[in-house]
Design a protein around this motif. Structure first.
Motif, PDB file in Angstrom:
ATOM      1  N   ALA A 163      54.136  42.370  44.770  1.00  0.00           N
ATOM      2  CA  ALA A 163      54.187  42.288  46.236  1.00  0.00           C
ATOM      3  C   ALA A 163      54.742  43.593  46.822  1.00  0.00           C
ATOM      4  N   ALA A 164      55.583  44.223  46.002  1.00  0.00           N
ATOM      5  CA  ALA A 164      56.149  45.497  46.447  1.00  0.00           C
ATOM      6  C   ALA A 164      55.250  46.661  46.051  1.00  0.00           C
ATOM      7  N   LYS A 165      53.986  46.366  45.940  1.00  0.00           N
ATOM      8  CA  LYS A 165      52.944  47.364  45.711  1.00  0.00           C
ATOM      9  C   LYS A 165      52.953  47.964  44.318  1.00  0.00           C
ATOM     10  N   ALA A 166      53.700  47.415  43.420  1.00  0.00           N
ATOM     11  CA  ALA A 166      53.615  47.898  42.045  1.00  0.00           C
ATOM     12  C   ALA A 166      52.223  47.579  41.536  1.00  0.00           C
ATOM     13  N   ARG A 167      51.604  48.562  40.891  1.00  0.00           N
ATOM     14  CA  ARG A 167      50.245  48.343  40.393  1.00  0.00           C
ATOM     15  C   ARG A 167      50.153  48.800  38.938  1.00  0.00           C
ATOM     16  N   PRO A 168      50.573  47.950  37.971  1.00  0.00           N
ATOM     17  CA  PRO A 168      50.445  48.366  36.579  1.00  0.00           C
ATOM     18  C   PRO A 168      48.973  48.429  36.179  1.00  0.00           C
ATOM     19  N   SER A 169      48.725  49.176  35.077  1.00  0.00           N
ATOM     20  CA  SER A 169      47.334  49.278  34.613  1.00  0.00           C
ATOM     21  C   SER A 169      46.858  47.928  34.063  1.00  0.00           C
ATOM     22  N   VAL A 170      47.798  47.206  33.437  1.00  0.00           N
ATOM     23  CA  VAL A 170      47.437  45.913  32.873  1.00  0.00           C
ATOM     24  C   VAL A 170      48.699  45.064  32.749  1.00  0.00           C
ATOM     25  N   ILE A 171      48.519  43.750  32.871  1.00  0.00           N
ATOM     26  CA  ILE A 171      49.664  42.843  32.727  1.00  0.00           C
ATOM     27  C   ILE A 171      49.485  42.051  31.432  1.00  0.00           C
ATOM     28  N   LEU A 172      50.549  42.048  30.585  1.00  0.00           N
ATOM     29  CA  LEU A 172      50.535  41.233  29.361  1.00  0.00           C
ATOM     30  C   LEU A 172      51.386  40.001  29.659  1.00  0.00           C
ATOM     31  N   ALA A 191      47.793  32.171  39.641  1.00  0.00           N
ATOM     32  CA  ALA A 191      47.451  31.632  40.965  1.00  0.00           C
ATOM     33  C   ALA A 191      48.120  32.461  42.063  1.00  0.00           C
ATOM     34  N   GLY A 192      49.353  32.869  41.762  1.00  0.00           N
ATOM     35  CA  GLY A 192      50.072  33.707  42.718  1.00  0.00           C
ATOM     36  C   GLY A 192      49.343  35.025  42.930  1.00  0.00           C
ATOM     37  N   MET A 193      48.849  35.646  41.847  1.00  0.00           N
ATOM     38  CA  MET A 193      48.076  36.887  41.949  1.00  0.00           C
ATOM     39  C   MET A 193      46.829  36.682  42.784  1.00  0.00           C
ATOM     40  N   GLU A 194      46.225  35.579  42.583  1.00  0.00           N
ATOM     41  CA  GLU A 194      45.000  35.240  43.326  1.00  0.00           C
ATOM     42  C   GLU A 194      45.301  35.195  44.821  1.00  0.00           C
ATOM     43  N   ARG A 195      46.377  34.518  45.112  1.00  0.00           N
ATOM     44  CA  ARG A 195      46.779  34.408  46.521  1.00  0.00           C
ATOM     45  C   ARG A 195      47.066  35.787  47.137  1.00  0.00           C
ATOM     46  N   MET A 196      47.589  36.674  46.297  1.00  0.00           N
ATOM     47  CA  MET A 196      47.912  38.016  46.798  1.00  0.00           C
ATOM     48  C   MET A 196      46.681  38.914  46.819  1.00  0.00           C
ATOM     49  N   GLY A 197      45.571  38.408  46.399  1.00  0.00           N
ATOM     50  CA  GLY A 197      44.328  39.177  46.425  1.00  0.00           C
ATOM     51  C   GLY A 197      44.275  40.263  45.362  1.00  0.00           C
ATOM     52  N   LEU A 198      45.033  40.054  44.289  1.00  0.00           N
ATOM     53  CA  LEU A 198      45.093  41.071  43.239  1.00  0.00           C
ATOM     54  C   LEU A 198      44.124  40.801  42.094  1.00  0.00           C
ATOM     55  N   VAL A 205      44.225  44.101  39.234  1.00  0.00           N
ATOM     56  CA  VAL A 205      45.108  44.319  38.083  1.00  0.00           C
ATOM     57  C   VAL A 205      44.667  43.363  36.973  1.00  0.00           C
ATOM     58  N   PRO A 206      44.180  43.924  35.879  1.00  0.00           N
ATOM     59  CA  PRO A 206      43.739  43.037  34.793  1.00  0.00           C
ATOM     60  C   PRO A 206      44.929  42.369  34.102  1.00  0.00           C
ATOM     61  N   VAL A 207      44.690  41.126  33.662  1.00  0.00           N
ATOM     62  CA  VAL A 207      45.750  40.354  33.007  1.00  0.00           C
ATOM     63  C   VAL A 207      45.282  39.952  31.605  1.00  0.00           C
ATOM     64  N   GLY A 258      42.007  32.714  35.433  1.00  0.00           N
ATOM     65  CA  GLY A 258      41.668  34.045  35.923  1.00  0.00           C
ATOM     66  C   GLY A 258      42.092  35.199  35.026  1.00  0.00           C
ATOM     67  N   ALA A 259      42.567  34.890  33.813  1.00  0.00           N
ATOM     68  CA  ALA A 259      42.972  35.958  32.904  1.00  0.00           C
ATOM     69  C   ALA A 259      41.738  36.737  32.459  1.00  0.00           C
ATOM     70  N   ASP A 260      41.929  38.028  32.197  1.00  0.00           N
ATOM     71  CA  ASP A 260      40.785  38.848  31.798  1.00  0.00           C
ATOM     72  C   ASP A 260      40.580  38.862  30.299  1.00  0.00           C
ATOM     73  N   ASP A 261      41.661  38.616  29.561  1.00  0.00           N
ATOM     74  CA  ASP A 261      41.502  38.536  28.111  1.00  0.00           C
ATOM     75  C   ASP A 261      42.597  37.655  27.551  1.00  0.00           C
ATOM     76  N   PHE A 262      42.445  37.271  26.286  1.00  0.00           N
ATOM     77  CA  PHE A 262      43.383  36.351  25.678  1.00  0.00           C
ATOM     78  C   PHE A 262      43.721  36.826  24.280  1.00  0.00           C
ATOM     79  N   LEU A 263      45.001  36.917  23.975  1.00  0.00           N
ATOM     80  CA  LEU A 263      45.448  37.271  22.629  1.00  0.00           C
ATOM     81  C   LEU A 263      46.394  36.176  22.161  1.00  0.00           C
ATOM     82  N   ALA A 264      46.214  35.768  20.871  1.00  0.00           N
ATOM     83  CA  ALA A 264      47.059  34.704  20.338  1.00  0.00           C
ATOM     84  C   ALA A 264      48.215  35.310  19.574  1.00  0.00           C
ATOM     85  N   LYS A 265      49.398  34.717  19.780  1.00  0.00           N
ATOM     86  CA  LYS A 265      50.561  35.108  18.996  1.00  0.00           C
ATOM     87  C   LYS A 265      50.411  34.524  17.601  1.00  0.00           C
TER      88      LYS A 265
END
Lengths: 886, 127
Positions: free
Chosen positions: B43-52, B67-74, B78-80, B97-104
């Protein structure tokens, strides 16, 4: 007058010319006619011959083929009948004025002859009419013939006429019969014969034909008698001078013939029905003839029957042969009746009992023939006994059945009824009551639910004797009878029904059967409903289905495990308000109870499982209904099935829940292990040289934490595996709980730090008891760990003290957090294995910590409880006795 | 490799281990122990290249964060990449809405490759 006639006739009877006038064709025709006539008359074979005084044949009328002599006319009697000297002798006697009989033999046939002189009224000549009867043809009736044909009574009349058809001579025994009492000489035939114009006219017509040279033969009805009439032209010197007529009364003969043929027909029929065989035994030739029925009785094929007396005697039972021969001897020699009862041996080994009866025919006193019958009486001796047996069998059968049986004849009289019938209809046991079906009806009708229908059926059946029926009668008192009715028939075979002589009614009490059936169907329906629907929905459907069988209203009160009782449903047949009230204590204690509510009777049965009462099922009696043992049994059975349904639903819910918990546990456990695995994997990668040395130290510390985390996780699992179902093993020693609390808190410094919460420990005074040190540590660690995990970083306090001061007997361990708290509904469950108050989607952990805490507390004889509000933190309190466990 | 990665995970040790490894490979890493903190940054305009993103967290779940990201129009900006110990969460993550999935537990090379892909794509977009 007599003399003149005689002369004229003499001139007319000139030998040599007489038969020339008659053509051969006419002779043949006459012969054919006579043959046919002879056939008509059957055995009555006649020969009528006219002779003049010189014993010359002037008229020849044969009725036997062998007597046909075309050239007899004009010849001398001796010439025509050369073998009958006695005939000539007799003729001479006749010519001397006396009528007489003679036995004559012509061509091997024996004839009885009647010689009747006819004095020619006009010519004075004497004609002799010879009437002969073939006695050989009559052999069968020889005796009868001998008896009946005494020639004085021979029913004949012979006459002659002149050309004007006036009677010239008349003779014979029929004068009186024909009412010719006066001497009719000179009168014309039509005035002499017949009392009726018709007959007279017929006679006149035939005579006229005869005058024209045509011999006549016809039957004449007169005064209810039948005459066989023969007319022959009388010729003198080839000229027809008049007629000769002969009439024989054949009335008796015809009647005999008819009777004979009737009786023969009857006889054949009777033989067939009565197993009566007939036989004829020709003694002279030892020929034995058996009728078809005889062969049947003896079991012999016609072809195989030898046809002599030996064949008969051989078949007589050896023990009866002597008696049989004696009976035969006495019949033949002593003229006693030939009657004998004896056994025979049939070819197929059967022994039959016969009565043989016969008559001896004799000729000149000597037996010539036996005719008789054989009657098969084998079965006859048993008939009476069989009748008795079948009567007693009928009685025994009728009395031994559980059906009420009533037999009414076609007049409505009661022919038979059994005791069960009287019993079923409440009639007096004595037979007097049940003598008329109407009286029975009057007793019966008031008992029935639908007497009109009952009566209508009875009327219908009485109006249709052949009808059969099967219906059901319902009594006002609830009984149900099956009613069968069918006609009673006499005789009859598979193909043909016998005559209807009455009606059989039988009644079967099917009350119990119907009730059982109704109840079985109901229970079966109920089970189906209970199996196919959700328990609560099904219970209500079954409650509706139970009406009106079990009452007019039904209610079910459910007593859920964790909730207050609630009324699942109340259903009623009517629309009125149903007051049920609360279940009685007796029912809640698990007993069946009858109780009054609002003036009505209720039957209440508990729905119970092995250990709990799930609810109460109640039925309200209809106003006239009383709950009997059957109703109670049915209600109990129904309640059992409902319980099962509810219990099953409960178990199913539990099983599903257990499955859900298991799946969740596995998922959580996997998740729990993946976290440390991730960290360790990254650490290992970092240690391969990627990271600078400084970071390696951090990495190793991180790895150490994760390994301990995994070790604790495994311990928890092992603990739970051990704890499930058995007591915890304890190593009891003197332990200071306060010290343990302090030590554990110190060890958890790092966790506390990472949680962001501040831990306050208040455990200053020793709290010593006999406990398991390691278990106490585990207890404290779990409770504090729990508080940190759910404490949302708020302050956490840990305290240990003795309740009631230093001398108190109970140690208290308390952990308080200010975190998310626990909803009241979840509080009871959090101490269960695998239970968690929060979603595993948010919080990790196996959900075993508090379960282990409870297990430890309880193993040490203590308790654990929680006070909490959602969102306002939680307080866990463990109380432990200081002495060894409870 | 470059690029900024925002790691959202409530497990401190995991966060720490990822941070150290990504650091070592030249990525800039920011960590958030709970999603709300991450949303505040965005919300404070931080724009990381990707969120893990971890999915299971006490205060706010991964889905709620998305869902929060969606509401913020992000979304799309920002890929997640979801990193979850629950292998069955893949579908839920994608649906959220995640862009990719990695399993622990994730293989480091796979983690680097996946993140690198989104970082490079982000770089080419901004170029």
């Amino acid at each position: 007058m007599r003399e003149a006639g005689k002369e004229r006739m003499e001139s007319q009877l000139e030998p040599g010319t007489r038969h020339d006038d008659r053509s051969a064709g006419a002779d043949e025709q006459v012969s054919a006619e006579l043959l046919a006539a002879g056939g008509q008359l059957g055995r009555a074979t006649f020969l009528v011959v006219g002779l003049d005084e010189a014993l010359t044949v002037v008229s020849y009328l044969p009725r036997h083929p062998s007597l046909d002599r075309p050239h007899a006319l004009g010849r001398g009697l001796a010439e025509v009948f050369p073998d009958s000297p006695e005939l000539l002798q007799a003729m001479r006697a006749v010519l001397q004025g006396s009528e007489r009989t003679a036995q004559v033999t012509l061509d091997g046939h024996r004839f009885l002859a009647e010689l009747i002189p006819i004095h020619e009224a006009v010519g004075g000549r004497v004609l002799v009419i010879l009437i002969a009867l073939d006695v050989l043809a009559q052999e069968l009736r020889l005796q009868e013939v001998e008896r009946s044909l005494a020639f004085a009574q021979l029913p004949t009349i012979v006459w002659s006429t002149d050309r004007a058809l006036r009677i010239t001579r008349v003779s014979g025994s029929l004068l009186r019969t024909l009412r010719l009492s006066r001497k009719p000489w000179g009168a014309r035939v039509d005035t002499v014969f017949g009392t009726q114009t018709e007959v007279a006219q017929t006679m006149l017509d035939h005579h006229r034909h005869a005058l024209h040279g045509q011999p006549r033969r016809f039957q004449l009805q007169e005064d209810r008698r039948t005459f066989d009439v023969t007319l022959e032209p009388l010729r003198l010197q080839g000229e027809v001078t008049g007629c000769v007529g002969c009439a024989v009364d054949i009335t008796g003969w015809l009647a005999r013939e008819k009777r004979l043929s009737d009786s023969e027909r009857l006889l054949v029929q009777a033989q067939r029905i009565a197993h009566l065989g007939t036989w004829e035994w020709n003694l002279r030739e030892d020929r034995l003839h058996w009728s078809a029925e005889m062969l049947q009785i003896f079991g012999v094929e016609r072809r195989a029957f030898e046809g002599n007396s030996a064949a008969f005697f051989a078949r007589i039972h050896p023990e009866d042969r002597g008696a049989h021969l004696e009976a035969l001897r006495r019949a033949l020699e002593e003229h006693l009746p030939y009657v004998c009862e004896h056994r025979i041996l049939r070819g197929d080994g059967q022994i039959r009992r016969l009565i043989t009866r016969g008559e001896v025919e004799r000729e000149h006193g000597a037996p010539t023939r036996l005719v008789g019958i054989c009657l098969d009486v084998t079965d006859r001796g048993d008939a009476a006994a069989r009748n008795d047996r079948s009567r007693s069998l009928l009685r025994a059968t009728v009395e031994s059945t559980d059906d009420g049986v009533l037999v009414v004849d076609c007049e409505g009289r009661i022919a038979l009824h059994n005791r069960r019938f009287s019993e079923m209809w409440g009639l007096p046991a004595d037979d007097q009551m049940a003598d008329q079906d109407q009286r029975v009806l009057s007793k019966v009708l008031p008992l029935l639910e639908q007497p009109e229908e009952f009566l209508a059926k009875v009327r219908t059946l009485y109006s249709d004797p052949a009808a059969e029926s099967h219906d059901e009668l319902r009594f006002k008192d609830g009984r149900i009878y099956e009613r069968f009715s069918r006609p009673q028939r006499l005789g009859g075979t598979g193909e043909k029904d016998g005559e209807i002589v009455g009606r059989v009614w039988s009644f079967r009490d099917v009350t119990d059967r119907e009730r059982l059936l109704e109840r079985a169907v109901f229970l079966s329906d109920s089970s189906r409903l209970l199996a196919s629907l959700e328990a609560e929905e099904a219970a209500e459907a079954v409650g509706r289905r139970a009406l009106p069988l079990l009452g007019d209203a039904c209610a079910l009160e459910l007593i859920p495990e964790d909730e207050p009782p609630r009324r699942l449903f109340t259903v009623a047949q009517g629309s009125e308000e149903v007051y049920v009230g609360d279940p009685s204590p007796s029912v809640l204690a698990g007993n069946l109870a009858l109780c009054e509510r609002d003036g009505r009777t209720w039957l209440a049965v508990p729905l119970r499982t092995r250990d709990t009462i799930l609810g109460v099922l109640a039925f309200r009696a209809r106003p006239e209904q009383r709950f009997g043992p059957d109703d109670q049994a049915l209600a109990t059975e129904l309640a059992q099935r409902m319980s099962l349904s509810f219990d099953n639903a409960r178990l199913l819910r539990r099983a599903r829940e257990a499955l859900r918990i298991r799946d969740e546990f596995l998922s959580v456990a996997a998740h729990e292990l993946r976290g440390p695995a991730t960290a360790l994997k990254l650490v290992l990668h970092g240690l391969t040289g990627v990271l600078p040395d400084l970071q390696r130290t951090r990495m190793l510390a991180l790895a150490d934490r994760q390994v301990r985390h995994i070790a604790r996780f495994v311990d928890e699992l092992l603990d739970v595996t051990r704890l499930r179902g058995q007591r915890m093993h304890l190593e009891l020693e003197e332990v200071d709980l306060a010290a343990v609390a302090r030590e554990v808190a110190a060890r958890m410094e790092e966790e506390i730090g990472r949680s962001g919460s501040a831990l306050t420990v208040r455990a200053d005074q020793p709290v010593v008891g006999k406990w398991d040190r390691l278990r106490l540590e585990q207890l404290v660690f779990n409770l504090v760990g729990n508080a940190l995990k759910f404490g949302r970083g708020g302050p956490v306090s840990l305290a240990a003290w003795l309740e009631g001061g230093p001398a108190g007997s109970t140690a208290v361990l308390q952990v308080v957090d200010h975190g998310i708290g626990i909803a009241p509904s979840r509080q009871a469950n959090i101490f269960q294995a695998f239970e968690r108050a929060v979603s595993p989607r948010r919080y990790g952990g196996l959900g075993l910590g508090l379960y282990i805490c409870r297990s430890i507390a309880e193993a040490l004889g203590g308790t654990i409880d929680v006070q909490s509000e959602e969102g306002r933190g939680a307080t866990f309190t463990v109380r432990l006795p200081r002495k060894e466990g409870a | 490799m470059g690029g900024e990665v925002l790691v959202v995970d409530d497990d401190r040790d995991v966060r720490e281990a990822i941070q150290m490894i990504l650091d070592a490979y030249g990525m800039t890493v920011r960590v958030a122990s709970d999603p709300q903190q991450a949303l505040d940054w965005l919300a404070a305009k931080a724009r990381p290249s990707v969120i893990l993103l971890d999915m299971r967290m006490p205060e706010m779940s991964g889905e709620e964060f998305l869902a929060g990201m969606e509401r913020m129009g992000l979304r799309g900006l920002v890929p997640v990449v979801v990193l979850s110990g629950d292998t069955t969460a893949r579908h839920a993550a994608q649906a959220a809405g995640a862009d990719d999935f990695l399993a622990k537990p994730v293989d480091v090379q796979v983690l680097l490759a996946t993140l690198g892909r989104f970082v490079a794509a982000g770089a080419s977009l901004t170029d």
